[in-house]
Structures are given as structure tokens and as C-alpha cells.
Design a protein around this motif. Structure first.
Motif, mmCIF file in Angstrom:
data_model
loop_
_atom_site.group_PDB
_atom_site.id
_atom_site.type_symbol
_atom_site.label_atom_id
_atom_site.label_comp_id
_atom_site.label_asym_id
_atom_site.label_seq_id
_atom_site.Cartn_x
_atom_site.Cartn_y
_atom_site.Cartn_z
ATOM 1 N N THR A 1 0.025 13.713 11.165
ATOM 2 C CA THR A 1 0.665 12.739 12.024
ATOM 3 C C THR A 1 -0.345 11.782 12.663
ATOM 4 O O THR A 1 0.002 10.664 12.970
ATOM 5 C CB THR A 1 1.464 13.439 13.130
ATOM 6 O OG1 THR A 1 0.593 14.270 13.881
ATOM 7 C CG2 THR A 1 2.633 14.205 12.565
ATOM 8 N N GLU A 2 -1.565 12.239 12.869
ATOM 9 C CA GLU A 2 -2.585 11.369 13.442
ATOM 10 C C GLU A 2 -2.996 10.264 12.462
ATOM 11 O O GLU A 2 -3.423 9.199 12.882
ATOM 12 C CB GLU A 2 -3.808 12.180 13.852
ATOM 13 C CG GLU A 2 -3.538 13.137 14.981
ATOM 14 C CD GLU A 2 -4.749 14.003 15.289
ATOM 15 O OE1 GLU A 2 -5.837 13.726 14.739
ATOM 16 O OE2 GLU A 2 -4.611 14.940 16.078
ATOM 17 N N GLU A 3 -2.853 10.523 11.185
ATOM 18 C CA GLU A 3 -3.283 9.556 10.180
ATOM 19 C C GLU A 3 -2.204 8.538 9.816
ATOM 20 O O GLU A 3 -2.468 7.623 9.050
ATOM 21 C CB GLU A 3 -3.739 10.286 8.915
ATOM 22 C CG GLU A 3 -4.995 11.083 9.119
ATOM 23 C CD GLU A 3 -5.475 11.713 7.825
ATOM 24 O OE1 GLU A 3 -5.007 11.309 6.743
ATOM 25 O OE2 GLU A 3 -6.318 12.611 7.914
ATOM 26 N N ILE A 4 -1.009 8.670 10.361
ATOM 27 C CA ILE A 4 0.084 7.770 10.001
ATOM 28 C C ILE A 4 -0.262 6.314 10.303
ATOM 29 O O ILE A 4 0.154 5.411 9.588
ATOM 30 C CB ILE A 4 1.412 8.181 10.682
ATOM 31 C CG1 ILE A 4 2.584 7.420 10.080
ATOM 32 C CG2 ILE A 4 1.370 7.938 12.174
ATOM 33 C CD1 ILE A 4 2.975 7.889 8.735
ATOM 34 N N GLN A 5 -1.061 6.058 11.333
ATOM 35 C CA GLN A 5 -1.429 4.688 11.696
ATOM 36 C C GLN A 5 -2.189 3.981 10.574
ATOM 37 O O GLN A 5 -2.151 2.760 10.473
ATOM 38 C CB GLN A 5 -2.255 4.670 12.968
ATOM 39 C CG GLN A 5 -3.613 5.329 12.810
ATOM 40 C CD GLN A 5 -4.376 5.423 14.108
ATOM 41 O OE1 GLN A 5 -3.852 5.099 15.163
ATOM 42 N NE2 GLN A 5 -5.614 5.868 14.046
ATOM 43 N N TYR A 6 -2.855 4.735 9.718
ATOM 44 C CA TYR A 6 -3.613 4.142 8.615
ATOM 45 C C TYR A 6 -2.717 3.748 7.439
ATOM 46 O O TYR A 6 -3.160 3.070 6.525
ATOM 47 C CB TYR A 6 -4.699 5.098 8.136
ATOM 48 C CG TYR A 6 -5.689 5.441 9.228
ATOM 49 C CD1 TYR A 6 -6.527 4.466 9.763
ATOM 50 C CD2 TYR A 6 -5.756 6.718 9.746
ATOM 51 C CE1 TYR A 6 -7.428 4.772 10.770
ATOM 52 C CE2 TYR A 6 -6.655 7.038 10.752
ATOM 53 C CZ TYR A 6 -7.484 6.055 11.260
ATOM 54 O OH TYR A 6 -8.364 6.352 12.258
ATOM 55 N N HIS A 7 -1.475 4.176 7.471
ATOM 56 C CA HIS A 7 -0.546 3.895 6.373
ATOM 57 C C HIS A 7 0.559 2.929 6.765
ATOM 58 O O HIS A 7 1.401 2.591 5.943
ATOM 59 C CB HIS A 7 0.063 5.203 5.858
ATOM 60 C CG HIS A 7 -0.980 6.173 5.381
ATOM 61 N ND1 HIS A 7 -1.644 6.014 4.189
ATOM 62 C CD2 HIS A 7 -1.495 7.292 5.958
ATOM 63 C CE1 HIS A 7 -2.522 6.994 4.040
ATOM 64 N NE2 HIS A 7 -2.451 7.791 5.101
ATOM 65 N N LEU A 8 0.565 2.494 8.021
ATOM 66 C CA LEU A 8 1.562 1.534 8.482
ATOM 67 C C LEU A 8 1.084 0.113 8.209
ATOM 68 O O LEU A 8 -0.120 -0.138 8.143
ATOM 69 C CB LEU A 8 1.795 1.715 9.984
ATOM 70 C CG LEU A 8 2.434 3.035 10.406
ATOM 71 C CD1 LEU A 8 2.438 3.152 11.928
ATOM 72 C CD2 LEU A 8 3.836 3.155 9.855
ATOM 73 N N PRO A 9 2.021 -0.831 8.070
ATOM 74 C CA PRO A 9 1.590 -2.222 7.896
ATOM 75 C C PRO A 9 0.889 -2.721 9.153
ATOM 76 O O PRO A 9 1.141 -2.210 10.261
ATOM 77 C CB PRO A 9 2.893 -2.986 7.649
ATOM 78 C CG PRO A 9 3.992 -2.077 7.990
ATOM 79 C CD PRO A 9 3.463 -0.682 8.025
ATOM 80 N N PRO A 10 0.020 -3.711 9.009
ATOM 81 C CA PRO A 10 -0.678 -4.218 10.190
ATOM 82 C C PRO A 10 0.279 -4.933 11.144
ATOM 83 O O PRO A 10 1.296 -5.486 10.718
ATOM 84 C CB PRO A 10 -1.689 -5.203 9.597
ATOM 85 C CG PRO A 10 -1.115 -5.602 8.289
ATOM 86 C CD PRO A 10 -0.346 -4.418 7.790
ATOM 87 N N GLU A 11 -0.041 -4.900 12.411
ATOM 88 C CA GLU A 11 0.749 -5.635 13.397
ATOM 89 C C GLU A 11 0.215 -7.061 13.438
ATOM 90 O O GLU A 11 -0.955 -7.286 13.760
ATOM 91 C CB GLU A 11 0.632 -4.982 14.769
ATOM 92 C CG GLU A 11 1.327 -3.649 14.844
ATOM 93 C CD GLU A 11 1.287 -3.050 16.243
ATOM 94 O OE1 GLU A 11 1.126 -3.807 17.226
ATOM 95 O OE2 GLU A 11 1.404 -1.824 16.328
ATOM 96 N N VAL A 12 1.069 -8.011 13.093
ATOM 97 C CA VAL A 12 0.668 -9.418 13.073
ATOM 98 C C VAL A 12 1.702 -10.245 13.835
ATOM 99 O O VAL A 12 2.840 -9.823 14.023
ATOM 100 C CB VAL A 12 0.524 -9.956 11.622
ATOM 101 C CG1 VAL A 12 -0.595 -9.245 10.893
ATOM 102 C CG2 VAL A 12 1.814 -9.821 10.855
#
Length: 151
Positions: free
Chosen positions: A1-12
């Protein structure tokens, strides 16, 4: 669950310009030719339905114009600004790699939209014909352009 941020699209930010790309006129052959001349491509878009792809080299300057493209106002930076324009500078090899779908799955594509956020990102959103199947979104990093480079 900690690594989910690396698989989400970037916030733009919301795009300044969004245009529907012409399915019958793919960009990939053009970008393949331009990448042999210049490592960077400037893409200028306008909510009037115009797209210009250009390179400026020592020996030559080349511009290709697309007109009568369909602007997409939903989720734009200013949804009422029909005069909005945006210029982004991208690596020609990275852009060419993101356009690979135009050679392999063009017949499966329902719609492709190019979205530009000045000095932040270029996004290519490709919708597959069968809505249940999904979509592809490519995020291409851009090179920072100072105000004097925008001309």
C-alpha cells in the motif's frame, strides 16, 4: 500500500489546450522524421482547433500545421476561453515512443486527445473503441520554456 503512489498518474493542473487528434492523419510518421533532425519538438496548440509541430535547427526550421481539430473544453484551465493557446517543448524520441499506438492499434482507437499544460506536461489520452476495454494515457515531460523562447 505504501508503493501505490508510484503507480498512480501524476497530479497535474487542468490543461490550457485540449485537442482531438485526427485519426486519419497520424502524427507518428511526422515525428519519426523530425526526430532525426532535432532532439526536441515544439508543439503549439490553440483552442481554435489548430496544432503546429515545429523544429528549429541550425540548418532548417520546419513547421507542420493541423487545422480544424476539435477542441475539448471540458476540464480545461479556462473552459470558456476559445482563444487559449499553449506551447510545449518535448523530447522528440519520447514523443515518438508515446505515439507507437498509431502504428499498432489505430483501428481500435475511438478517439485520441492531446492535452497541454504550459511548462508542465503533455498528455496523450487514447480511448479504445470498446469502452469496456479502457484507455491509455501517456504523460510526456516538457522542457521549461522562458518567455523569450515562446516566440
Amino acid at each position: 500500500t505504501e508503493e501505490i503512489q508510484y503507480h498512480l498518474p501524476p497530479e497535474v493542473d487542468n490543461p490550457h489546450v485540449q485537442l482531438e487528434l485526427p485519426v486519419e492523419r497520424p502524427l507518428k510518421p511526422l515525428i519519426e522524421r523530425l526526430k532525426t533532425i532535432s532532439p526536441h519538438v515544439l508543439i503549439e496548440g490553440s483552442m481554435k482547433g489548430e496544432l503546429t509541430i515545429r523544429i528549429d535547427g541550425d540548418a532548417a526550421s520546419i513547421r507542420t500545421f493541423y487545422s480544424k481539430l476539435v477542441p475539448r473544453f471540458e476540464n480545461c484551465h479556462d473552459e470558456s476561453d476559445t482563444d487559449a493557446t499553449c506551447v510545449v517543448k518535448v523530447d522528440s524520441k519520447k514523443l515518438n515512443a508515446c505515439l507507437h499506438w498509431q502504428t499498432t492499434m489505430m483501428r481500435l482507437v475511438h478517439r485520441a486527445v492531446i492535452a497541454m499544460v504550459e511548462n508542465e506536461i503533455l498528455a496523450l489520452h487514447v480511448e479504445i473503441i470498446n469502452a469496456d476495454f479502457g484507455y491509455l494515457t501517456y504523460y510526456v515531460p516538457v522542457h521549461f520554456l522562458s518567455p523569450n523562447e515562446l516566440d
